[in-house]
Write an enzyme that holds these catalytic residues in place. Structure first.
Site, short mmCIF file in Angstrom:
data_model
loop_
_atom_site.label_atom_id
_atom_site.label_comp_id
_atom_site.label_asym_id
_atom_site.label_seq_id
_atom_site.Cartn_x
_atom_site.Cartn_y
_atom_site.Cartn_z
N ASP A 365 0.87 -1.18 0.00
CA ASP A 365 0.00 0.00 0.00
C ASP A 365 0.91 1.22 0.00
OD1 ASP A 365 -2.22 1.95 0.71
OD2 ASP A 365 -3.31 0.06 0.87
N HIS A 413 -12.39 -0.80 -9.09
CA HIS A 413 -13.60 0.02 -9.26
C HIS A 413 -13.35 1.49 -8.89
CE1 HIS A 413 -15.78 0.15 -5.09
NE2 HIS A 413 -14.48 0.28 -4.94
#
Ligand SMILES: C[S@@+](CC[C@H](N)C(=O)[O-])C[C@H]1O[C@@H](n2cnc3c(N)ncnc32)[C@H](O)[C@@H]1O
Length: 523
Positions: A365, A413
Site C-alpha cells: 500500500d 472500481h
C-alpha cells in the site's frame, strides 16, 4: 503519481466492444427508447410491448420459470388469466414471506424487529434462504410502494429523496442523536440548549427525519428515540458512513452534471463531481484531498469499516472455502506467494494466513498506510512471520517478481479504464507463467439478473464511483477487456461469486500455455 488520464496512448487499445453496442441497442428497444417509429405512437407502443414480453419469456425460459411464476413476477398491473392484480399479489407475497421470516425468528429465539428504541439495530447473520426471503420482502414492498403511488406521484415526490439526505446531514453532523440517553425523552426546548442549531431548524430537521422513522414525537414538543435514531447515536462507524455519504459524496453528486458537461469523457481522477464540489478541478484526486485532512480521512476509513462489515461484503466470502471462497490449497502446499496490492492494513492476508499455514504474503500500500499498520500484524508469530508489509505505488512497476497471485480488492472500481489498464500493465514485467491476477470487486450482471435490492446497491455504488473518481463498476465483458487491453498474454478465466456475496472474484492467468509446455517437457 497516477498517469495522465487524458494521454492518448491509454485509449489506443481500448476498442469499443461491438457486442456492448448491440446490447445497448437491444435494451433501448426493450425499454421503448428506440428512435421514433414511422408507424406512429400506438404502433410503437405495441411493438415495445411485444418486444418486452418476448424478452421476458426468453428470460423466464432461461430461468426455468413456469408461466404462473413468471406472471406473478411480471410488472403488468393484471396478470394474464388471473384475477389477482399485481398490487394484491405483491401484498399477499409480502404477508406470506413476512410470516415465514417471523417464524424463523421465533423458532430461533430472535427478536422480531420493531421501530422501538430497544429493537436490535440489525438482523443477526441469517441463513441464505432466510436472507433471500428478507430481500424478497424488501423488493416487493418497494414495488408495491411504487404502484400505490402511481408513476407521476412517485416521480414528483420521489425526487425529493435528497431532502432526506439533507435532514440526515444536519442531524448527523451536529450529533443530535447522541445528545440524550436512548431510553429517555427530551423536550425540544432542552435539546435546543445542547446544540448550536436554532429552535426552528432543529425542529424542522427532526420532524423531517421522523417521516423516515428516525426519532418520534410521543407528545408535542417531546422527542424520543427509535431503533434507527438509537443506531445513529451508538454506532460510530455508521455515523462515519453517514457523514462520508452526506458531507463528501452528496455534495459531489450534486456537481456530477457540471463535471460531465465540462469533461464528457469522464475518466480523469481530477475532473469528477468531487473536484467541482470542493474546488480542486485539475489539482488533485479525492484521495490526495483526504490525505491533507486527517479527520476526513479517518471518517472515510471508518465508513469503509461500516461497509465491509455489512451483509454481503465480509472477507469470509473470499477466505472461507466452505462459503464459496477461493481455494488456495494447491498454493499452500507449494508455499506460494500471495501479494495483496492496495491491501490496506492487510486484514485479508491475516485471515488467509490463519487458514493456510505455508503460504507467504506481501501487503502493498502507500507509505502512509503501511506506516500506520499494526506491528506485529497479528499476535500469532506463525501468522505474522509470513506477512510482509511493503510500501508500493501500484502506478509504478510491480516490485515483487514471480509471485503466484496478485490480488486487488476494492481497487479496480476506483479507477476509470485508462488507470485500471495501467495498474494491470504494471504487473506484467513481474509475472511468471501461470501467475494469477485476482480482482475482488462487484461484477455487474444484466439488468434484472440480481435480486432487486442487490442490484440497487450495486448500481448506486457504480454512481458513487462516477461521482468521486470518474470510475466505475464493471461487467464481465468489461473486465475481460481490461486484461486484453493491458496485455495479450493474459488468459481471462472468468468470474466466480460466493452465494450471498455481492462481490465477485475475477480471474486472469498469465500465459498458462507456457506452463503446460514446461510440464509436457518434464513428462
Ligand atoms: C478502497 S481501499 C481498499 C483496501 C483493501 N484492499 C480492502 O479491500 O479494504 C483502496 C486502497 O488502495 C490504496 N491505494 C490508493 N492508491 C494507491 C497506490 N497508488 N498504490 C498503492 N495503494 C494505493 C489505499 O491506500 C487503500 O488502502
Amino acid at each position: 503519481m497516477p498517469p495522465d488520464p487524458d494521454s492518448p496512448d491509454f485509449w489506443g487499445r481500448i476498442v469499443l466492444s461491438v457486442k456492448m453496442t448491440k446490447k445497448f441497442r437491444l435494451s433501448a428497444i426493450f425499454n421503448g427508447t428506440s428512435s421514433s417509429s414511422p408507424a406512429g405512437d400506438e404502433e410503437t407502443k405495441k411493438q415495445n410491448r411485444r418486444s418486452f414480453s418476448l424478452a421476458t419469456s426468453l428470460k423466464n425460459l432461461r430461468e426455468g420459470k413456469t408461466k404462473s411464476e413468471s406472471s406473478s413476477n411480471s410488472s403488468d398491473s393484471t396478470a394474464e388469466g388471473q384475477s389477482t392484480s399485481r398490487m394484491a399479489a405483491l401484498a399477499q407475497q409480502i404477508a406470506r414471506d413476512t410470516e415465514k421470516l417471523e417464524a424463523y425468528m421465533r423458532e430461533n429465539d430472535l427478536p422480531i424487529p420493531t421501530s422501538d428504541v430497544d429493537s436490535p439495530s440489525q438482523y443477526p447473520k441469517l441463513p441464505e434462504d432466510i436472507q433471500r426471503l428478507k430481500q424478497d420482502i424488501i423488493a416487493a414492498t418497494r414495488e408495491l410502494n411504487r404502484l400505490a403511488h402511481g408513476p407521476q406521484e412517485y416521480l414528483r415526490w420521489g425526487v425529493w429523496a435528497f431532502l432526506d439526505v439533507l435532514a440526515l446531514t444536519i442531524i448527523n453532523h451536529f450529533g443530535i442523536a447522541k445528545l440524550w440517553p436512548p431510553n429517555e425523552t427530551i423536550t425540544l426546548a432542552e435539546l435546543q440548549t445542547k446544540t448550536t442549531l436554532d429552535p426552528i431548524n432543529l425542529a424542522r430537521v427532526l420532524r423531517a427525519a421522523m417521516t423516515n422513522g428516525i426519532f418520534r414525537e410521543p407528545e408535542p414538543g417531546v422527542i424520543a428515540h427509535t431503533a434507527a435514531s438509537r443506531a445513529l447515536a451508538e454506532d460510530d462507524n455508521l455515523q462515519a458512513w453517514i457523514g462520508f455519504n452526506c458531507e463528501d459524496i452528496f455534495p459531489a453528486s450534486a456537481h456530477v452534471l457540471q463535471a460531465l458537461k465540462a469533461f464528457p469523457e469522464a475518466t480523469s481522477l481530477t475532473r469528477a463531481g468531487f473536484q467541482f464540489a470542493f474546488d480542486t478541478v485539475d489539482r488533485e484526486p479525492m484521495f490526495a484531498t483526504f490525505g491533507k485532512d486527517p479527520a476526513r480521512a479517518r471518517r472515510m476509513g471508518k465508513a469503509m469499516v461500516s461497509l465491509t462489515g455489512g451483509e454481503g461484503y465480509e472477507p469470509s466470502y473470499f477466505v472461507d472455502v466452505e462459503k464459496g471462497g477461493y481455494d488456495f490449497s494447491d498454493l499452500d502446499a507449494r508455499g506460494g506467494v500471495f501479494v495483496d496490492v492496495g491491501g490496506s492494513h492487510g486484514f485479508i492476508c491475516v485471515e488467509l494466513a490463519q487458514r493456510y499455514k505455508n503460504m507467504k504474503f506481501v501487503v502493498q500500500d502507500l507509505p502512509k498506510t503501511i506506516d500506520t499498520a499494526p506491528k506485529p500484524i497479528h499476535s500469532d508469530p506463525q501468522v505474522a512471520s509470513r506477512i510482509e508489509l511493503m510500501a508500493h505505488d501500484f502506478f509504478t512497476e510491480q516490485t515483487v517478481k514471480g509471485a503466484d497471485v496478485y490480488y486487488f480488492r476494492w481497487i479496480m472500481h476506483n479507477y476509470s479504464t485508462p488507470y485500471a489498464v495501467r495498474i494491470i500493465k504494471n504487473l506484467v514485467p513481474a509475472l511468471k507463467p501461470g501467475a494469477r491476477v485476482l480482482i475482488n470487486d462487484h461484477c455487474l450482471r444484466e439488468p434484472g439478473a440480481e435480486n432487486a435490492w442487490d442490484e440497487r446497491v450495486m448500481r448506486h455504488m457504480d454512481l458513487v464511483m462516477l461521482t468521486l473518481l470518474n470510475a466505475q463498476e464493471r461487467t464481465e465483458d468489461e473486465f475481460r477487456e481490461l486484461f486484453r487491453a493491458a496485455d495479450e498474454g493474459f488468459v481471462f478465466k472468468g468470474v466466480r461469486r460466493a452465494p450471498g456475496c455481492r462481490m465477485s472474484v475475477i480471474e486472469a492467468v498469465w500465459k498458462p500455455d507456457e506452463v503446460e509446455k514446461e510440464e509436457e517437457k518434464k513428462d
